[in-house]
Design an enzyme around this catalytic site. Structure first.
Site, PDB file in Angstrom:
ATOM      1  N   LYS A 244      35.167 -40.051  34.703  1.00 31.07           N
ATOM      2  CA  LYS A 244      36.025 -41.550  34.419  1.00 31.07           C
ATOM      3  C   LYS A 244      36.219 -42.154  36.035  1.00 31.07           C
ATOM      4  O   LYS A 244      36.337 -43.392  35.997  1.00 31.07           O
ATOM      5  CB  LYS A 244      37.484 -40.945  33.974  1.00 31.07           C
ATOM      6  CG  LYS A 244      37.356 -40.548  32.572  1.00 31.07           C
ATOM      7  CD  LYS A 244      37.382 -41.891  31.715  1.00 31.07           C
ATOM      8  CE  LYS A 244      37.740 -41.557  30.023  1.00 31.07           C
ATOM      9  NZ  LYS A 244      37.926 -42.869  29.337  1.00 31.07           N
TER      10      LYS A 244
ATOM     11  N   ASP B  57      45.147 -39.990  28.897  1.00 36.34           N
ATOM     12  CA  ASP B  57      45.306 -38.533  28.630  1.00 36.34           C
ATOM     13  C   ASP B  57      45.006 -37.781  29.870  1.00 36.34           C
ATOM     14  O   ASP B  57      45.240 -36.509  29.703  1.00 36.34           O
ATOM     15  CB  ASP B  57      44.080 -38.250  27.459  1.00 36.34           C
ATOM     16  CG  ASP B  57      42.625 -38.301  28.115  1.00 36.34           C
ATOM     17  OD1 ASP B  57      42.250 -37.190  28.701  1.00 36.34           O
ATOM     18  OD2 ASP B  57      42.219 -39.233  28.040  1.00 36.34           O
TER      19      ASP B  57
END
Length: 402
Positions: free
Chosen positions: A80, A127
């Site tokens: 990410k 998350d």
């Protein structure tokens, strides 16, 4: 394994209706090269491994399986950061009225640049992995960050985010409502929202994030070519809001056109918003509501990114929704490989593509799926393990406890 909860739908028009169509407007070879050059300016940069699972390929009777292992990315155990760091860099370049190619990461860290920019606060909902990447980049640029996490988020992931210097908390809301909370906070506190999903009126930064992800597929294709492989025949891509999957698919469309790999989008049953949108078949994105309960925390998203959905709608070949057990099985397969294959520590959201591949090849009840995909003994399959054990305790619970 019981396949009763395995669902799929095909996109039979993807090849016919888009033949000769202009590729994705914001992803192409030139942009991908520019993104990768930006990432190369990081002291921590090196391509993540591409593992060849030769013994598993023989067991599943396919021509080859390659796993792109993003657990090695910048020491953060997940991919990410590629999107988050590039989006932050692009935002700062815009503020400075410069092209991103004129700014490497070292220059952005300089005292001169910090003085010109002043104090900024980057805000996001996550998350875990996306937020950690944003915080990691902000911390190195000596800027503030605020992170909101949905209910049920891992304490280990919260700790990792706080360790990078962010103000972070777990909310009592699901992922999509947590995104809305982050957007309100950014608006009220003059912060910069850096979110990896898009909606009407908020698309520029999510596009930058998607462009940032291109580095991993740019590397993977280069690595495959280094092994004498021109292009995989099949790619399994996991989807939450769809930004990662759409980024990779957009790159493949730009690079290979009509000769691109057959692309399969995979989601958990309880958060299958891309699958639901495909089944509705009206061209629009559709949300999944509720608590979005799944072990695949990185994919527990109920609302598709508007920008990502357009790419997945137009170019993906199949959409699959599967139970958590599919991912859990693949985590154990990768962590306990056949004797000649390398061990890969893959988290809940990283392993699901391999789990789906193994089901399709091993379960007699899914032979129709294999036939539709032309998935056979000659297929060369690329799977991207997007994370390692970013929640170590949760990883052990699944791998040890079953």
């Amino acid at each position: 394994m019981n396949t009763a909860d395995f669902r799929y739908t095909t996109n039979d028009r993807a090849r016919e209706e888009n033949a000769g169509k202009t590729p994705v407007r914001f992803i192409d070879r030139e942009r991908a090269a520019k993104v990768r050059n930006f990432h190369r300016s990081f002291a921590e940069y090196e391509p993540t491994p591409l593992h060849s699972l030769n013994d598993l390929s023989r067991k599943l009777n396919v021509g080859g399986i390659w796993i792109k292992d993003e657990s090695h990315r910048f020491g953060l155990n997940a991919f990410k950061v590629l999107g988050g760091s590039y989006a932050v860099g692009k935002y700062l370049a815009e503020r400075l009225k410069l092209d991103i190619s004129e700014l490497d990461f070292g220059k952005l860290q300089s005292g001169e640049i910090k003085e010109r920019l002043g104090e900024l606060t980057f805000v996001t909902a996550t998350d875990g992995n996306h937020g950690r990447g944003i915080v990691w980049a902000a911390n190195r640029l000596r800027q503030k960050s605020v992170v909101f996490m949905p209910k049920g988020s891992s304490a280990a992931r919260l700790h990792n985010i706080r360790k990078e210097g962010a103000e972070a908390s777990i909310t009592e809301l699901n992922y999509d409502d947590t995104v809305k909370m982050a957007a309100r906070y950014a608006a009220d506190h003059h912060g910069v929202l850096v979110q990896d999903t898009a909606w009407e009126g908020y698309e520029e930064i999510p596009i930058w994030i998607m462009q940032g992800y291109c580095t991993l597929i740019h590397e993977a294709i280069e690595q495959l070519r280094g092994e004498g492989q021109s292009c995989p025949t099949h790619v399994f891509l996991q989807a939450g809001v769809g930004s990662f999957a759409a980024s990779v698919l957009g790159y493949l469309v730009a690079e290979f056109g009509e000769e691109r790999p057959v692309t399969i989008i995979v989601e958990p049953n309880e958060a299958a918003c891309i699958y639901k949108s495909a089944v509705k078949n009206d061209g629009n994105p559709h949300a999944v509501t509720g608590d979005l309960r799944t072990i695949m925390a990185g994919l527990a998203c109920g609302e598709p990114s508007t920008v990502a959905w357009e790419i997945l709608r137009d170019y993906a070949d199949m959409y699959i929704s599967c139970p958590d057990a599919v991912s859990a099985k693949a985590m154990r397969m990768l962590g306990n490989p056949l004797p000649g294959d390398p061990r890969v520590v893959s988290g809940e959201s990283g392993a699901v593509g391999l789990g789906v591949l193994s089901l399709i090849r091993e379960e007699q009840s899914l032979q129709e799926v294999a036939q539709r995909l032309k998935l056979n003994e000659e297929s060369r399959v690329l799977i991207i393990s997007t994370e390692g054990d970013t929640d170590p305790e949760g990883y052990r619970d699944i791998v040890w406890g079953g």
